[in-house]
Design a protein around this motif. Structure first.
Motif, mmCIF file in Angstrom:
data_model
loop_
_atom_site.group_PDB
_atom_site.id
_atom_site.type_symbol
_atom_site.label_atom_id
_atom_site.label_comp_id
_atom_site.label_asym_id
_atom_site.label_seq_id
_atom_site.Cartn_x
_atom_site.Cartn_y
_atom_site.Cartn_z
ATOM 1 N N PRO A 17 0.806 -1.165 -0.028
ATOM 2 C CA PRO A 17 -0.012 -0.024 -0.183
ATOM 3 C C PRO A 17 0.850 1.190 0.089
ATOM 4 O O PRO A 17 1.885 1.289 0.619
ATOM 5 N N LYS A 18 0.481 2.363 -0.679
ATOM 6 C CA LYS A 18 1.115 3.430 -0.943
ATOM 7 C C LYS A 18 0.031 4.513 -0.275
ATOM 8 O O LYS A 18 -1.139 4.346 -0.517
ATOM 9 N N ARG A 19 0.756 5.697 0.241
ATOM 10 C CA ARG A 19 -0.278 6.784 0.559
ATOM 11 C C ARG A 19 -1.114 7.284 -0.728
ATOM 12 O O ARG A 19 -0.570 7.623 -1.799
ATOM 13 N N GLY A 20 -2.370 7.297 -0.456
ATOM 14 C CA GLY A 20 -3.147 7.991 -1.600
ATOM 15 C C GLY A 20 -3.905 6.661 -2.474
ATOM 16 O O GLY A 20 -4.784 7.031 -3.034
ATOM 17 N N ASP A 21 -3.659 5.665 -2.101
ATOM 18 C CA ASP A 21 -4.240 4.493 -2.687
ATOM 19 C C ASP A 21 -5.586 4.215 -2.268
ATOM 20 O O ASP A 21 -5.990 4.625 -0.927
ATOM 21 N N VAL A 22 -6.658 4.029 -3.040
ATOM 22 C CA VAL A 22 -7.918 3.657 -2.694
ATOM 23 C C VAL A 22 -8.126 2.083 -2.667
ATOM 24 O O VAL A 22 -7.741 1.686 -3.488
ATOM 25 N N ILE A 41 -9.262 5.005 1.907
ATOM 26 C CA ILE A 41 -7.777 5.837 1.345
ATOM 27 C C ILE A 41 -6.697 5.398 2.497
ATOM 28 O O ILE A 41 -6.943 5.879 3.485
ATOM 29 N N ILE A 42 -5.557 5.209 1.900
ATOM 30 C CA ILE A 42 -4.572 4.965 3.006
ATOM 31 C C ILE A 42 -4.013 6.408 3.056
ATOM 32 O O ILE A 42 -3.704 7.112 2.052
ATOM 33 N N ILE A 43 -3.943 6.911 4.391
ATOM 34 C CA ILE A 43 -3.562 8.204 4.894
ATOM 35 C C ILE A 43 -2.252 8.223 5.352
ATOM 36 O O ILE A 43 -1.665 9.225 5.708
ATOM 37 N N ALA A 58 -8.629 5.985 5.914
ATOM 38 C CA ALA A 58 -9.867 6.761 6.308
ATOM 39 C C ALA A 58 -11.035 6.336 5.269
ATOM 40 O O ALA A 58 -10.903 5.685 4.169
ATOM 41 N N MET A 59 -12.147 6.137 6.141
ATOM 42 C CA MET A 59 -13.288 5.735 5.207
ATOM 43 C C MET A 59 -13.839 6.402 4.174
ATOM 44 O O MET A 59 -13.677 7.672 4.111
ATOM 45 N N PHE A 113 -5.198 8.608 -5.262
ATOM 46 C CA PHE A 113 -5.217 9.715 -5.402
ATOM 47 C C PHE A 113 -3.970 10.536 -5.517
ATOM 48 O O PHE A 113 -3.136 10.279 -4.804
ATOM 49 N N ALA A 114 -3.554 11.119 -6.738
ATOM 50 C CA ALA A 114 -2.089 11.861 -7.066
ATOM 51 C C ALA A 114 -2.118 13.019 -6.093
ATOM 52 O O ALA A 114 -1.095 13.419 -5.379
ATOM 53 N N GLU A 115 -3.259 13.819 -5.789
ATOM 54 C CA GLU A 115 -3.341 15.152 -5.115
ATOM 55 C C GLU A 115 -3.881 14.693 -3.659
ATOM 56 O O GLU A 115 -4.924 14.374 -3.730
#
Length: 129
Positions: A17-22, A41-43, A58-59, A113-115
């Motif tokens: 998992p990477k930050r921003g992955d859904v 989403i991975i935060i 986050a849900m 999410f890229a941003e």
């Protein structure tokens, strides 16, 4: 009312998992006894290196009545960001509803999410940072 149970995938997770992955994950309900398979989403920061095979999420909800709070971010599927998210419906990222789960319970990555600027702002509001 939905019936929910905690489940794990049949095979060990090979997801990194990477930050921003859904991701699709059995997201725990507040009673910590039940969960519902839903996007999240991975935060957490990439390469957090805690030594634990877990991730902070986050849900994400398709219940649009939850939009409008500073701890929440609206996602429209007709935008580039919405299309890249992999979400099927307009949704809301609930930065006031977070959980830490084992990486092994993540079913799959559906988008990303890229941003993260709006989500970071919502997290700051939630955590008082």
């Amino acid at each position: 009312m939905s019936t929910t149970i905690m489940t794990t995938p049949k095979q060990p997770s090979k997801i990194e998992p990477k930050r921003g992955d859904v991701v699709l994950v059995p997201f725990p309900n507040s009673d910590l006894k039940t969960a519902k398979l839903r996007p999240a989403i991975i935060i957490q920061a990439n390469d957090l290196a805690t030594g634990l095979p877990q991730v902070v999420l986050a849900m994400i909800s398709s219940n649009l009545s939850r939009v409008g709070h500073p701890s929440r971010v609206s996602i429209k599927t007709d935008t580039a960001e919405g299309r890249n998210s992999g979400l099927l419906f307009d949704s809301v990222v609930m930065c006031d509803n977070m959980a830490t789960v084992s990486i092994s319970v993540i079913h799959r990555v559906i988008g990303s999410f890229a941003e993260m600027t709006e989500i970071d702002d919502a997290l700051r509001h939630t955590l008082g940072l």
